[in-house]
Write an enzyme that holds these catalytic residues in place. Sequence first.
Site, PDB file in Angstrom:
ATOM      1  N   ARG A 177      -2.351  -1.982  -4.338  1.00  0.00           N
ATOM      2  CA  ARG A 177      -2.166  -2.588  -5.658  1.00  0.00           C
ATOM      3  C   ARG A 177      -2.349  -4.101  -5.565  1.00  0.00           C
ATOM      4  O   ARG A 177      -2.985  -4.718  -6.404  1.00  0.00           O
ATOM      5  CB  ARG A 177      -0.791  -2.242  -6.210  1.00  0.00           C
ATOM      6  CG  ARG A 177      -0.679  -0.876  -6.882  1.00  0.00           C
ATOM      7  CD  ARG A 177      -1.167   0.279  -6.018  1.00  0.00           C
ATOM      8  NE  ARG A 177      -1.008   1.576  -6.637  1.00  0.00           N
ATOM      9  CZ  ARG A 177      -0.057   2.439  -6.305  1.00  0.00           C
ATOM     10  NH1 ARG A 177       0.838   2.143  -5.361  1.00  0.00           N
ATOM     11  NH2 ARG A 177      -0.007   3.617  -6.887  1.00  0.00           N
ATOM     12  N   ASP A 206      -5.462   3.679  -2.226  1.00  0.00           N
ATOM     13  CA  ASP A 206      -4.909   4.182  -3.491  1.00  0.00           C
ATOM     14  C   ASP A 206      -5.970   4.016  -4.566  1.00  0.00           C
ATOM     15  O   ASP A 206      -7.095   3.569  -4.291  1.00  0.00           O
ATOM     16  CB  ASP A 206      -3.625   3.442  -3.867  1.00  0.00           C
ATOM     17  CG  ASP A 206      -2.604   4.372  -4.521  1.00  0.00           C
ATOM     18  OD1 ASP A 206      -2.923   4.958  -5.567  1.00  0.00           O
ATOM     19  OD2 ASP A 206      -1.492   4.507  -3.977  1.00  0.00           O
ATOM     20  N   HIS A 277      -4.544  10.075  -5.894  1.00  0.00           N
ATOM     21  CA  HIS A 277      -4.636   8.619  -5.675  1.00  0.00           C
ATOM     22  C   HIS A 277      -5.932   8.275  -4.943  1.00  0.00           C
ATOM     23  O   HIS A 277      -5.942   7.508  -3.985  1.00  0.00           O
ATOM     24  CB  HIS A 277      -3.420   8.127  -4.892  1.00  0.00           C
ATOM     25  CG  HIS A 277      -2.152   8.150  -5.687  1.00  0.00           C
ATOM     26  ND1 HIS A 277      -1.894   7.253  -6.701  1.00  0.00           N
ATOM     27  CD2 HIS A 277      -1.077   8.968  -5.618  1.00  0.00           C
ATOM     28  CE1 HIS A 277      -0.698   7.512  -7.214  1.00  0.00           C
ATOM     29  NE2 HIS A 277      -0.194   8.565  -6.593  1.00  0.00           N
ATOM     30  N   GLU A 340       1.850  13.111  -6.271  1.00  0.00           N
ATOM     31  CA  GLU A 340       1.328  12.840  -7.614  1.00  0.00           C
ATOM     32  C   GLU A 340      -0.145  13.230  -7.753  1.00  0.00           C
ATOM     33  O   GLU A 340      -0.989  12.422  -8.136  1.00  0.00           O
ATOM     34  CB  GLU A 340       1.528  11.365  -7.956  1.00  0.00           C
ATOM     35  CG  GLU A 340       2.995  10.945  -7.974  1.00  0.00           C
ATOM     36  CD  GLU A 340       3.204   9.468  -8.230  1.00  0.00           C
ATOM     37  OE1 GLU A 340       4.221   9.118  -8.844  1.00  0.00           O
ATOM     38  OE2 GLU A 340       2.356   8.656  -7.824  1.00  0.00           O
ATOM     39  N   TYR A 431      13.886   2.156  -3.069  1.00  0.00           N
ATOM     40  CA  TYR A 431      12.634   1.630  -3.609  1.00  0.00           C
ATOM     41  C   TYR A 431      12.859   0.160  -3.948  1.00  0.00           C
ATOM     42  O   TYR A 431      13.500  -0.176  -4.943  1.00  0.00           O
ATOM     43  CB  TYR A 431      12.189   2.438  -4.828  1.00  0.00           C
ATOM     44  CG  TYR A 431      11.211   3.540  -4.487  1.00  0.00           C
ATOM     45  CD1 TYR A 431      11.392   4.326  -3.344  1.00  0.00           C
ATOM     46  CD2 TYR A 431      10.097   3.803  -5.267  1.00  0.00           C
ATOM     47  CE1 TYR A 431      10.503   5.331  -3.003  1.00  0.00           C
ATOM     48  CE2 TYR A 431       9.195   4.807  -4.941  1.00  0.00           C
ATOM     49  CZ  TYR A 431       9.399   5.561  -3.805  1.00  0.00           C
ATOM     50  OH  TYR A 431       8.510   6.547  -3.462  1.00  0.00           O
ATOM     51  N   TRP A 481       6.444  -0.991  -3.213  1.00  0.00           N
ATOM     52  CA  TRP A 481       5.230  -0.799  -4.004  1.00  0.00           C
ATOM     53  C   TRP A 481       4.960  -2.105  -4.746  1.00  0.00           C
ATOM     54  O   TRP A 481       5.889  -2.752  -5.239  1.00  0.00           O
ATOM     55  CB  TRP A 481       5.406   0.369  -4.973  1.00  0.00           C
ATOM     56  CG  TRP A 481       5.702   1.661  -4.271  1.00  0.00           C
ATOM     57  CD1 TRP A 481       6.910   2.279  -4.153  1.00  0.00           C
ATOM     58  CD2 TRP A 481       4.767   2.467  -3.561  1.00  0.00           C
ATOM     59  NE1 TRP A 481       6.785   3.436  -3.417  1.00  0.00           N
ATOM     60  CE2 TRP A 481       5.484   3.575  -3.034  1.00  0.00           C
ATOM     61  CE3 TRP A 481       3.391   2.374  -3.303  1.00  0.00           C
ATOM     62  CZ2 TRP A 481       4.864   4.579  -2.285  1.00  0.00           C
ATOM     63  CZ3 TRP A 481       2.776   3.372  -2.563  1.00  0.00           C
ATOM     64  CH2 TRP A 481       3.516   4.457  -2.070  1.00  0.00           C
ATOM     65  N   THR A 482       3.679  -2.478  -4.855  1.00  0.00           N
ATOM     66  CA  THR A 482       3.389  -3.860  -5.271  1.00  0.00           C
ATOM     67  C   THR A 482       2.627  -3.985  -6.587  1.00  0.00           C
ATOM     68  O   THR A 482       1.909  -4.957  -6.797  1.00  0.00           O
ATOM     69  CB  THR A 482       2.620  -4.581  -4.150  1.00  0.00           C
ATOM     70  OG1 THR A 482       1.378  -3.902  -3.893  1.00  0.00           O
ATOM     71  CG2 THR A 482       3.439  -4.630  -2.873  1.00  0.00           C
ATOM     72  N   GLU A 483       2.796  -3.016  -7.495  1.00  0.00           N
ATOM     73  CA  GLU A 483       2.151  -3.176  -8.798  1.00  0.00           C
ATOM     74  C   GLU A 483       2.502  -4.522  -9.441  1.00  0.00           C
ATOM     75  O   GLU A 483       1.634  -5.190 -10.006  1.00  0.00           O
ATOM     76  CB  GLU A 483       2.575  -2.045  -9.742  1.00  0.00           C
ATOM     77  CG  GLU A 483       1.944  -0.703  -9.445  1.00  0.00           C
ATOM     78  CD  GLU A 483       2.795   0.163  -8.554  1.00  0.00           C
ATOM     79  OE1 GLU A 483       2.647   1.396  -8.609  1.00  0.00           O
ATOM     80  OE2 GLU A 483       3.610  -0.392  -7.784  1.00  0.00           O
TER      81      GLU A 483
END
Length: 771
Positions: A177, A206, A277, A340, A431, A481-483
């Site tokens: 991300r 991803d 993904h 997912e 998380y 997670w780096t969104e």
Amino acid sequence: MKRKEALHPRGFFYCRNLGFDVYICGNTLVKMLRYFLFGLLFSQTVFAQDLPLIPKPQHLEPLPGTTQMKFETKNLFADLDGLNRFFENKAMNVYTLGNNGVLEIAKDKQLKSQAYHLRISQNNPIKIEASDAAGAFYALQTLYQIGESSKDKVLPNLDITDEPKFAWRGMHLDCSRHFWSVAFVKKYIDFLAMYKMNKFHWHLTDDQGWRIEIRKYPKLTEIGSKRKGTMAGHYNEQRWDEIPYGGFYTQEQIKEVVAYAKARHITIVPEIEMPGHAVAALSAYPELACTSGPFEVERTWGVFDDVFCPKENTFQFLEDVLTEVMALFPSEYIHIGGDECPKTRWKTCGHCQNLIKQKGLKDEHELQSYFIQRIEKFVNSKGRKIIGWDEILEGGLAPNAAVMSWRGTEGGVAAAKQKHYVVMTPESNLYFDRYQGDPKNEPLGFGGNVTIEKVYGFNPIPDALTPEESKYILGAQANLWTEYIATEDHAEYMVFPRIAALSEVDWGTSDAGNFGQFQKRLVSHLKLLDKLGINYSRSMFGLSAKASPFGRNRVMLEFASADKNPEIHYTTDGSEPTEDSRMFPGKIIVPETQTVKAARFEKGKKVSATTVQDFRFAKSTGQKVTLLTSPNAKYSGDGAFTLVNGILGDKTRFGRDWLGFSGDDLEAVIDLSDRQKIESVTASFMQSAGSWIYYPTEVEILVSKDNKEFKPVAKVSAADLEKSGGTIAIPFKNQKAQFVKIVAKNTKKIPDGKPGSGNAAWLFADEILVN
């Protein structure tokens, strides 16, 4: 001439040099000396026991006295290669660090792997004993923290025997991300090393970018590593910039990072996502999809329908990719994702449907299991093992696979009961992209709330497991997670100081019932982070507003703080609090619509961000509310009262101000205390498709005089909610009623073509205002 003391009564001593004459009984003098020596020893004991060591050692014994530090802490890790060679050389038994012989490291094969013994005593070199280089390295990390916390380079004498409880002590970093430089990845590895962690989970592919050079497939980085832009703001805002974004690691850079980690006794576990993904890979090689494309590297966060198609050319591609990956990473485990993965394309793909029939599979979930098991056989043939997210349980678990349990601990429990190894990493506790303080005072995050206390309170071994089954729990790992994390400063902010809490959980010395003792050590430990220039969060010192019912149309407000009895000043007129503002008395009653602002102060100085709490009152505020359906435990806010506490949830920062229902309807009844005239209900809902949160399909309002027979008075559709942005005023003909029921219908199963298709939809609801 005889000494003057001899002229005085037997059993007494004459002390002349005090500035006046005094006689002291011999027994009294002995007692004074005892008290002095006890006090000196006690102060040294407290000094040793209060050292800000994180993770806390298994056993620490204070010894009398102190020792002058004759080394620079920065030099402890100057020759890691030499230390590692010493343990490889069977002919050498003692390794001396530095030229002055102040630190000796010896081999002790009686100690377990990764265990160590550290002794600091007077007039002797500091001694470390370990059976391997990892144990010695962890001893050096402990000595480093002792040295950095020392005053005037004086070390407490002590004896430490220490070893980790869990084999997997990990951190994860998402480089898809947002991409991170090699220098920062090394710095991240240093963070792990400081806390004696030994696993770095490197998320390399991803939908939003392929970040690893694969020489056989150059288009993966030529095309798949670049996107045309990135989401700007929160997903709910649906905004994008048009700034090209990209980056990848060459194989030479990866070798460099792997060697760097190995020297610090950290194993890098690479992740190559499959079968979902996969959009970045498909943008480079569209023939691997179920449709012909074309595809573009995703600019949007979320889950997408286009996934790897289980064709022979796809398996050949993935085997080729994994062959190059395994040549770069010597880790026992290779992470293959498995999470997912929408089945939308597989359901309409002729090849997939024929494969299901050919292999005698029940459905697309078993097709995914077939996919994972085929990959596992290939990886096993190379002497490695696979690990994947807990979705790989669906349709049947591959024979030798390990599971990373992220959707809670249930997947981990199921895997352990099947005698598969498990790493616990539940989003509810581990998380680190979630908020760690009041979302209103935090940089933009994914949502949810994972405080440092929540991290520290996590137990990787669930009560549902027997002692025998518990042996399959390898340990715990936190995920970043780096969104919404684009800078190194922000990444550090989200990791620290929560990584310190996790390290103690993984080392096995955390005490969930005594968070205060950990916090005391952590406050001192933060001085080291200051010295290292780490941008850590101070959220643990901030204030968190908590509202509770206090009778009809009134709300009680208090501010939670990690410290006991903090000095808090507040205002209710919209102005900023100062040291001259009213002192917060612990709790106040909020009787009407207003804004409360509060901040912590110490010695007249403001030491926290201002916490702002807006209240909007209606006839329903503070009233009794009953939920006929229960929210999911992860998003339960303050229970039913969340719907009538006068606090409106922020749609870009869904934290504890929202109730979340997974697959269930919202059905709530508000008791207005007596019969009143009412003519509208305003309700607030959220939609964030990338997080599988959808508006209700309809919302119905019903009223009753007796809480038995309800009359429907209004109804709105999902389309109405879309137009209103989720917060909708629902008017109806004037009614006189005491009870108001709100029924919001959940989407239930997410339909094909939508993010999360096939899974249970989330329904998020907040304030209900009856007027």
